[in-house]
Design a protein around this motif. Structure first.
Motif, short mmCIF file in Angstrom:
data_model
loop_
_atom_site.label_atom_id
_atom_site.label_comp_id
_atom_site.label_asym_id
_atom_site.label_seq_id
_atom_site.Cartn_x
_atom_site.Cartn_y
_atom_site.Cartn_z
N LYS A 63 37.99 91.72 73.80
CA LYS A 63 36.97 91.72 75.24
C LYS A 63 38.33 91.37 76.51
O LYS A 63 38.05 92.01 77.20
N PRO A 69 33.93 94.60 78.25
CA PRO A 69 32.70 94.27 77.70
C PRO A 69 31.88 94.53 75.88
O PRO A 69 31.29 94.00 75.47
N THR A 70 32.67 95.70 75.55
CA THR A 70 31.65 96.16 74.90
C THR A 70 32.65 96.50 73.35
O THR A 70 33.76 96.98 74.21
N GLN A 73 35.72 99.93 70.60
CA GLN A 73 37.24 100.42 71.64
C GLN A 73 38.56 101.21 70.45
O GLN A 73 38.35 100.40 69.81
#
Length: 111
Positions: A63, A69-70, A73
């Protein structure tokens, strides 16, 4: 660079396509990770994964690495692409397939 950041950086830079996800491609542990796995499977590109549930430092470190933030990825040739929503939107628009082809990564042709 911290050890965690170096491990993340190595995974991003040594794999053409890498997905940081919750779980594994065979057993995704969240719906968002599952969607990205399905998309990558559909376009047929080879990819590596990192299961963030196995390493809390990686889970938090990714992150910070991406400033995103999540999880999941997706990274292609060292470039952060995005999470589930961005990946899905790019796929639906044909942009994800074009990105892979532009980066020299073969995409399975729809029959």
């Amino acid at each position: 660079m911290t050890d965690v950041a170096a491990r993340i950086d190595n995974a991003v830079k040594t794999n053409d396509v890498v997905l940081f996800m919750k779980g594994t491609p065979q057993f995704p542990m969240c719906g968002f990770s599952s969607q990205v796995v399905q998309i990558l499977g559909y376009v047929g590109v080879p990819y590596s994964t990192v299961n963030v549930l196995e390493d809390q430092e990686i889970r938090e470190g990714i992150k910070a690495y991406s400033n995103w933030p999540t999880i999941p990825q997706l990274y292609v040739k060292g470039e952060f692409i995005g999470g589930c929503d961005i990946t899905r939107e790019m796929f639906q628009a044909g942009e994800l397939q074009a990105l892979f082809e532009d980066k020299g990564i073969a995409v399975k042709q729809a029959s």
